[in-house]
Design an enzyme around this catalytic site. Structure first.
Site, PDB file in Angstrom:
ATOM      1  N   GLU A 167      21.621 -12.747 -52.365  1.00 12.59           N
ATOM      2  CA  GLU A 167      20.727 -11.602 -52.558  1.00 12.59           C
ATOM      3  C   GLU A 167      20.215 -11.621 -53.993  1.00 12.59           C
ATOM      4  O   GLU A 167      20.998 -11.623 -54.943  1.00 12.59           O
ATOM      5  CB  GLU A 167      21.431 -10.284 -52.267  1.00 12.59           C
ATOM      6  CG  GLU A 167      20.554  -9.059 -52.478  1.00 12.59           C
ATOM      7  CD  GLU A 167      19.195  -9.157 -51.774  1.00 12.59           C
ATOM      8  OE1 GLU A 167      18.169  -8.887 -52.434  1.00 12.59           O
ATOM      9  OE2 GLU A 167      19.174  -9.525 -50.575  1.00 12.59           O
TER      10      GLU A 167
ATOM     11  N   HIS B  88      18.855 -14.167 -47.512  1.00  7.66           N
ATOM     12  CA  HIS B  88      18.302 -12.900 -48.014  1.00  7.66           C
ATOM     13  C   HIS B  88      19.111 -11.771 -47.383  1.00  7.66           C
ATOM     14  O   HIS B  88      18.671 -11.127 -46.432  1.00  7.66           O
ATOM     15  CB  HIS B  88      16.819 -12.777 -47.677  1.00  7.66           C
ATOM     16  CG  HIS B  88      15.963 -13.837 -48.319  1.00  7.66           C
ATOM     17  ND1 HIS B  88      15.899 -15.121 -47.828  1.00  7.66           N
ATOM     18  CD2 HIS B  88      15.171 -13.796 -49.413  1.00  7.66           C
ATOM     19  CE1 HIS B  88      15.082 -15.841 -48.597  1.00  7.66           C
ATOM     20  NE2 HIS B  88      14.624 -15.061 -49.560  1.00  7.66           N
TER      21      HIS B  88
ATOM     22  N   GLY C 288      18.275 -17.330 -52.546  1.00  6.98           N
ATOM     23  CA  GLY C 288      18.822 -18.062 -51.412  1.00  6.98           C
ATOM     24  C   GLY C 288      18.059 -19.320 -51.071  1.00  6.98           C
ATOM     25  O   GLY C 288      18.633 -20.291 -50.567  1.00  6.98           O
TER      26      GLY C 288
ATOM     27  N   SER D 226      22.294  -7.884 -41.484  1.00  5.53           N
ATOM     28  CA  SER D 226      22.735  -9.174 -40.950  1.00  5.53           C
ATOM     29  C   SER D 226      24.127  -9.577 -41.428  1.00  5.53           C
ATOM     30  O   SER D 226      24.912 -10.119 -40.627  1.00  5.53           O
ATOM     31  CB  SER D 226      21.718 -10.256 -41.319  1.00  5.53           C
ATOM     32  OG  SER D 226      20.444  -9.950 -40.784  1.00  5.53           O
TER      33      SER D 226
ATOM     34  N   HIS E 211      18.894  -8.996 -35.061  1.00  9.96           N
ATOM     35  CA  HIS E 211      20.348  -8.922 -35.020  1.00  9.96           C
ATOM     36  C   HIS E 211      20.902  -9.232 -33.638  1.00  9.96           C
ATOM     37  O   HIS E 211      21.982  -9.808 -33.511  1.00  9.96           O
ATOM     38  CB  HIS E 211      20.803  -7.554 -35.516  1.00  9.96           C
ATOM     39  CG  HIS E 211      20.476  -7.331 -36.953  1.00  9.96           C
ATOM     40  ND1 HIS E 211      20.110  -6.109 -37.474  1.00  9.96           N
ATOM     41  CD2 HIS E 211      20.421  -8.206 -37.997  1.00  9.96           C
ATOM     42  CE1 HIS E 211      19.864  -6.223 -38.759  1.00  9.96           C
ATOM     43  NE2 HIS E 211      20.038  -7.493 -39.097  1.00  9.96           N
TER      44      HIS E 211
ATOM     45  N   ASP F 222      15.455 -14.768 -43.839  1.00  7.98           N
ATOM     46  CA  ASP F 222      14.755 -13.504 -43.579  1.00  7.98           C
ATOM     47  C   ASP F 222      14.213 -12.941 -44.887  1.00  7.98           C
ATOM     48  O   ASP F 222      14.682 -11.916 -45.376  1.00  7.98           O
ATOM     49  CB  ASP F 222      15.738 -12.524 -42.918  1.00  7.98           C
ATOM     50  CG  ASP F 222      15.170 -11.129 -42.761  1.00  7.98           C
ATOM     51  OD1 ASP F 222      13.933 -11.004 -42.728  1.00  7.98           O
ATOM     52  OD2 ASP F 222      15.958 -10.171 -42.701  1.00  7.98           O
TER      53      ASP F 222
END
Length: 302
Positions: free
Chosen positions: A118, A42, A156, A100, A19, A176
């Site tokens: 997601e 993600h 994603g 994120s 982050h 991610d």
């Protein structure tokens, strides 16, 4: 597989690295008036409660954000990251941690766009509810933001194709995945190869764990061979790996087409993170880029 829940790991040392780097990438994009798009393949649940539920079981946030929360010597980039977390904790007590999507939303401007994917049905619903609540708080009359944030309940890796290139031709793609299965490593490589054909000037940030498995060790080298303007790879290790190989001791952020400001900033920043987050003599960092052959390393001495 849909068993992974990031809430177990929210706010840990890997999240700090991920982050912090993400926020600096967005700050750079925001230096120009032209809008940009952030795509998170993600996204997770968006916000995580640290004082209950999954996050409290292993309390991994104690290896990350908790070690920074009350410090008075934070470097500017770390202070900016901690300030984003403080926005969710206005009373000064660390109860919530932003994923994120929330970190991006906190930095982005009104003209910028956020696209979130997601796949996990439970996290997808929580993510949608969290942003609906945030929208209601910011715009009680239900106007103003329009399609600034859009949430896609799906894969994603597959959905990214339809969004590239973004209309403004400026953007950040954050990748991610859970890395629960070895296919995730292959999906990352293939997805970025395809994305660079569609959007060669975009910035791509890949978080990855450093594990005792071949796919994890090989992925950075595969990403270095991508056809791009440059790359940067930074890793953070907080402790000596356990003999049984369990537990996350290290992670990395691999950035394709990084801004020129990122490497010098990390050169100054990473020794501080090693000092504060490291727990034994095995703690350290690596920092390398496609422009130089040299590798910077730092080790915490105790």
């Amino acid at each position: 597989m849909l068993s992974y829940r990031h809430a177990f790991h929210a706010g840990n040392h890997a999240d700090v690295l991920k982050h912090l780097v993400t926020i600096q990438l967005l700050r750079y994009l925001g230096q120009k008036d032209t809008s940009y798009m952030v795509i998170d393949t993600h996204a997770g649940a968006g916000v995580y409660a640290l004082d209950g539920g999954y996050a409290s079981k292993n309390a991994e946030f104690e290896t990350g954000i908790s070690r920074l929360w009350d410090r008075k010597d934070l470097p500017p980039a770390v202070a900016e990251y901690v300030d984003v977390v403080r926005q969710l904790n206005p009373d000064g007590k660390l109860r919530y941690y932003p994923g994120s999507p929330y970190c991006a939303d906190a930095i982005m401007r009104e003209q910028d766009r956020l696209r979130l994917f997601e796949l996990h049905p439970s996290d997808g619903k929580i993510l949608t509810d969290n942003f609906r609540r945030l929208e209601a708080e910011r715009n009680p009359r239900g106007n103003g933001r329009g399609k600034r944030v859009m949430i896609h309940l799906g894969d994603g890796f597959l959905g990214l194709k339809a969004l590239l290139p973004p209309p403004s031709r400026r953007g950040l793609v954050l990748i991610d995945p859970p890395y629960e299965v070895k296919e995730d490593y292959r999906h990352v490589k293939n997805t970025i190869e395809d994305a660079l054909i569609r959007f060669s000037t975009g910035t791509y940030a890949v978080w990855y764990p450093l594990l005792n498995r071949m796919e994890s060790r090989q992925m950075p080298d595969k990403l270095k061979r991508m056809k791009a303007n440059g790359w940067l790879n930074v890793t953070l290790t907080v402790k000596t790996p356990s003999p049984d190989g369990f537990g996350l001791h290290s992670s990395g952020m691999f950035v394709i087409n990084p801004p020129w400001t990122l490497e010098p900033m990390l050169k100054e920043l990473m020794p501080y993170l090693v000092k504060v987050l490291g727990t034994d003599s095995g703690a350290g960092f690596t920092l390398e880029s496609g422009q130089t052959k040299a590798v910077d390393t730092g080790t915490r001495r105790v």
